[in-house]
Each structure stands twice: as structure tokens, then as C-alpha cells.
Design a protein around this motif. Structure first.
Motif, PDB file in Angstrom:
ATOM      1  N   PRO A 206       0.713  -0.883  -0.064  1.00 44.52           N
ATOM      2  CA  PRO A 206      -0.276  -0.273  -0.191  1.00 44.52           C
ATOM      3  C   PRO A 206       0.935   1.807   0.384  1.00 44.52           C
ATOM      4  O   PRO A 206       0.580   2.244  -0.083  1.00 44.52           O
ATOM      5  CB  PRO A 206      -0.908  -0.383   1.167  1.00 44.52           C
ATOM      6  CG  PRO A 206      -0.288  -1.726   2.350  1.00 44.52           C
ATOM      7  CD  PRO A 206       0.838  -1.745   1.443  1.00 44.52           C
ATOM      8  N   ASN A 207       2.508   0.605   0.454  1.00 45.77           N
ATOM      9  CA  ASN A 207       2.452   2.402   0.908  1.00 45.77           C
ATOM     10  C   ASN A 207       3.577   2.416  -0.949  1.00 45.77           C
ATOM     11  O   ASN A 207       5.101   3.475  -0.556  1.00 45.77           O
ATOM     12  CB  ASN A 207       3.515   2.467   1.683  1.00 45.77           C
ATOM     13  CG  ASN A 207       2.673   2.769   3.178  1.00 45.77           C
ATOM     14  OD1 ASN A 207       1.129   3.465   3.034  1.00 45.77           O
ATOM     15  ND2 ASN A 207       2.883   1.595   3.980  1.00 45.77           N
ATOM     16  N   LEU A 208       3.640   1.694  -1.230  1.00 40.16           N
ATOM     17  CA  LEU A 208       4.645   1.608  -2.668  1.00 40.16           C
ATOM     18  C   LEU A 208       4.812   2.821  -3.739  1.00 40.16           C
ATOM     19  O   LEU A 208       3.570   3.153  -4.067  1.00 40.16           O
ATOM     20  CB  LEU A 208       4.956   0.204  -3.718  1.00 40.16           C
ATOM     21  CG  LEU A 208       5.780   0.411  -4.360  1.00 40.16           C
ATOM     22  CD1 LEU A 208       7.032  -0.010  -3.877  1.00 40.16           C
ATOM     23  CD2 LEU A 208       4.796  -1.469  -5.154  1.00 40.16           C
ATOM     24  N   LYS A 209       5.728   3.816  -3.603  1.00 39.96           N
ATOM     25  CA  LYS A 209       5.754   4.854  -4.923  1.00 39.96           C
ATOM     26  C   LYS A 209       6.667   5.023  -5.147  1.00 39.96           C
ATOM     27  O   LYS A 209       8.087   4.756  -5.084  1.00 39.96           O
ATOM     28  CB  LYS A 209       4.973   6.051  -3.559  1.00 39.96           C
ATOM     29  CG  LYS A 209       5.438   6.150  -2.738  1.00 39.96           C
ATOM     30  CD  LYS A 209       4.892   7.597  -2.127  1.00 39.96           C
ATOM     31  CE  LYS A 209       5.696   8.212  -0.563  1.00 39.96           C
ATOM     32  NZ  LYS A 209       5.228   8.894   0.261  1.00 39.96           N
ATOM     33  N   LEU A 210       7.160   5.873  -6.161  1.00 34.55           N
ATOM     34  CA  LEU A 210       7.859   6.665  -7.072  1.00 34.55           C
ATOM     35  C   LEU A 210       8.698   7.385  -5.666  1.00 34.55           C
ATOM     36  O   LEU A 210       8.047   8.400  -4.912  1.00 34.55           O
ATOM     37  CB  LEU A 210       8.100   7.404  -8.135  1.00 34.55           C
ATOM     38  CG  LEU A 210       7.811   6.352  -9.242  1.00 34.55           C
ATOM     39  CD1 LEU A 210       7.293   7.061 -10.332  1.00 34.55           C
ATOM     40  CD2 LEU A 210       8.510   4.987  -9.763  1.00 34.55           C
ATOM     41  N   SER A 211      10.232   7.564  -5.422  1.00 29.91           N
ATOM     42  CA  SER A 211      10.772   8.378  -4.898  1.00 29.91           C
ATOM     43  C   SER A 211      10.646   9.734  -5.171  1.00 29.91           C
ATOM     44  O   SER A 211      10.445  10.302  -6.250  1.00 29.91           O
ATOM     45  CB  SER A 211      12.280   8.015  -5.026  1.00 29.91           C
ATOM     46  OG  SER A 211      13.494   8.592  -4.510  1.00 29.91           O
ATOM     47  N   HIS A 212      10.803  10.873  -4.292  1.00 30.53           N
ATOM     48  CA  HIS A 212       9.940  11.815  -4.283  1.00 30.53           C
ATOM     49  C   HIS A 212      10.836  12.338  -5.370  1.00 30.53           C
ATOM     50  O   HIS A 212      10.416  14.453  -5.953  1.00 30.53           O
ATOM     51  CB  HIS A 212      10.184  12.760  -2.738  1.00 30.53           C
ATOM     52  CG  HIS A 212      11.325  12.118  -2.376  1.00 30.53           C
ATOM     53  ND1 HIS A 212      11.645  13.890  -2.338  1.00 30.53           N
ATOM     54  CD2 HIS A 212      12.113  11.824  -1.454  1.00 30.53           C
ATOM     55  CE1 HIS A 212      13.194  14.058  -1.635  1.00 30.53           C
ATOM     56  NE2 HIS A 212      13.761  12.786  -1.359  1.00 30.53           N
ATOM     57  N   ASP A 213      12.141  12.828  -5.448  1.00 32.40           N
ATOM     58  CA  ASP A 213      12.988  14.053  -6.698  1.00 32.40           C
ATOM     59  C   ASP A 213      12.536  12.941  -7.866  1.00 32.40           C
ATOM     60  O   ASP A 213      13.699  13.082  -8.156  1.00 32.40           O
ATOM     61  CB  ASP A 213      14.479  13.817  -5.415  1.00 32.40           C
ATOM     62  CG  ASP A 213      14.811  12.630  -4.912  1.00 32.40           C
ATOM     63  OD1 ASP A 213      13.907  11.127  -5.357  1.00 32.40           O
ATOM     64  OD2 ASP A 213      16.529  12.433  -5.080  1.00 32.40           O
ATOM     65  N   LEU A 214      12.227  11.395  -7.727  1.00 30.06           N
ATOM     66  CA  LEU A 214      12.392  11.646  -9.302  1.00 30.06           C
ATOM     67  C   LEU A 214      11.428  12.300  -9.952  1.00 30.06           C
ATOM     68  O   LEU A 214      10.468  12.127 -10.176  1.00 30.06           O
ATOM     69  CB  LEU A 214      12.571  10.058  -9.574  1.00 30.06           C
ATOM     70  CG  LEU A 214      12.185   8.873 -11.214  1.00 30.06           C
ATOM     71  CD1 LEU A 214      13.950   8.772 -10.907  1.00 30.06           C
ATOM     72  CD2 LEU A 214      11.185   8.073 -10.202  1.00 30.06           C
TER      73      LEU A 214
END
Length: 270
Positions: A206-214
Motif C-alpha cells: 500500500p505504500n509503494l511509490k516512486l522516490s520523491h525526487d525522481l
């Protein structure tokens, strides 16, 4: 037009992956969706527009396209892990992920393990929301209503017209023949299990996401912009491009997607 891609077969514990590959210090990895039309062939109008020195990797999923049927049952993150190993074995210095539809979920898993990832281009990538809690208003509702009016034969005729419209005749014929062959060998039990797993995979992480600075660019129909702003693909370096009249935006706008890929490669050059 770039150098032709090498056609490879890679044996794994899951099955035999069909891989289209061109070496390069910079590697653009194309991740398909999961329909019978999702193969390296439909990315060619984008790939052929990229500079010949750009490395390319396209992997057809097991049970899809030109890859084999499965040797055993597996889940999405297992297959993503095998694809990750194939990517890493190429020894590229920089990697850019380009993902359509379900390929976005594969990309979310793969991105976590790449320390040389410089960007992500999503072509209507699948979101957690669209699978688990889809909106039913505006463009979403219009799409639901249009789909409800179509029979299976209607859908087939529609896609045949689209393939013939957006691809050169010889390539259109290859795409159509690959799709028909994929449908003929399909196993309903495998399809049902995998379809259920695609949804389950989003719940498992549920918390899988792209890196904030990508750096991220999303190509999608304009009514989906708010959905993607809420999604796991939103980052501090996010850009939305409202293109397309249907889900396969790269069929309609290969040149625009090529331009975005090249801009990201230049901008993030080390």
C-alpha cells in the motif's frame, strides 16, 4: 531510425522471456501492459525515433506477447524481480523506465532497487486508485458507458482498425498476428489468477511509490490528471502531459513520447 534490436530468449525459473535489446551506456527500459497487444512491437514507433546510441530493453511478460507460457505459478513482484535482474545484467550507467498501463506497477517495484534510475515516463500507468476505488464521474463514467455498449467482437474490430491506423502495414500485420496467437494459446485459468493478482499486488504494497525526487512525466487523457496527482507516481519533479483519445497513448503520439524521453536523458545527463 536506430540500430535494429537484437531478439533474445532468456530462460528463467518462471519461463522463457522474449527480450528485444540494444546495448548502450544509457538504457531505456520499456514495460508493457498485459493485453494481447502489449509487446515490443507496439513500442517500435517510439523506439525507432530515438538516437541509435541509446540503449533499449523491452521484455514481454511471461504468458504474454512473444514470451513463453509459465513454468509455474508466480505473482507480479516475483516477475518484477526477474525483470530487474535482466535489467541489471545489461550493465548500463543510467536507466530510464517507460511504462504503459500495468507496466507502471512493475516499474514501482523495479524502481526501488535501481540506484542509477534517472527518470520515469508513464503512459497511462495503472494506479492503485483506478483498480481499487475507481472514480465514476466525468470522463471515467463516459468510458464505462461506452465499454458497456460494446460486444467482444466490437472491441476486436475497434482494435484492428486502430492497429491499421497507427502502424505501418507490415508492422500492423505483425502486431495483429502476435495478438491473435497470444489469444489462441491463452489459458483462462492463468488469466483469471493473474488478473486477481494484479489487484492483490496493489493491496500487498500500500505504500509503494516512486522516490520523491525522481523526474516523472505522465502521458494520459486530460480527465485523469487529478487521479495521477493523487497517485504513487506523483513526485516533486512531476509533469503531466494531457494526450490521447484512448488508453494506448503511445500509438497516437510516439513522437511526443520520444521527445520527452530525449529531454529527460539530456536533462539528467551525468
Amino acid at each position: 531510425m536506430g540500430q535494429a534490436l537484437a531478439d533474445q530468449r532468456i530462460e528463467t525459473e518462471l519461463g522463457t522471456f522474449r527480450v528485444a535489446f540494444r546495448p548502450g551506456k544509457t538504457l531505456v527500459v520499456f514495460l508493457n501492459g498485459a493485453s494481447s497487444f502489449e509487446t515490443e512491437q507496439t513500442f517500435r514507433p517510439v523506439i525507432d525515433r530515438l538516437p541509435p546510441q541509446t540503449g533499449i530493453l523491452v521484455v514481454d511478460y511471461i504468458n504474454h506477447g512473444l514470451s513463453s507460457l509459465e513454468k509455474r505459478a508466480f505473482n507480479l513482484e516475483e516477475e518484477a524481480g526477474v525483470i530487474l535482474k535482466i535489467i541489471q545484467q545489461q550493465g548500463a550507467q543510467r536507466i530510464l523506465l517507460v511504462a504503459h498501463s500495468l507496466g507502471g506497477v512493475y516499474a514501482l517495484h523495479i524502481a526501488q532497487k535501481l540506484n542509477n534510475l534517472i527518470g520515469f515516463v508513464g503512459i497511462e500507468p495503472m494506479t492503485r486508485e483506478i483498480i481499487l476505488d475507481p472514480p465514476h464521474s466525468g470522463g471515467y463514467q463516459a468510458e464505462i458507458e461506452a465499454a458497456a455498449k460494446m460486444t467482444e467482437k466490437d472491441v476486436l474490430r475497434l482494435f484492428k482498425r486502430r492497429v491499421e491506423r497507427y502502424f505501418p502495414p507490415s508492422l500492423a500485420q505483425q502486431i495483429w498476428e502476435t495478438s491473435l496467437a497470444d489469444e489462441r494459446r491463452s489459458d483462462p485459468a492463468i488469466e483469471q489468477r493473474q488478473s486477481a493478482d494484479y489487484s492483490a499486488a496493489l493491496k500487498r504494497f500500500p505504500n509503494l511509490k516512486l522516490s520523491h525526487d525522481l523526474p516523472v512525466t505522465i502521458f494520459a487523457r486530460d480527465f485523469r490528471e487529478a487521479e495521477y496527482r493523487r497517485s504513487e507516481y506523483f513526485t516533486e519533479k512531476w509533469n503531466f502531459k494531457p494526450y490521447g483519445s484512448f488508453h494506448y497513448v503511445h500509438w497516437e503520439y510516439p513522437g511526443e513520447i520520444r521527445t520527452t524521453i530525449e529531454e529527460l536523458l539530456v536533462r539528467e545527463k551525468i
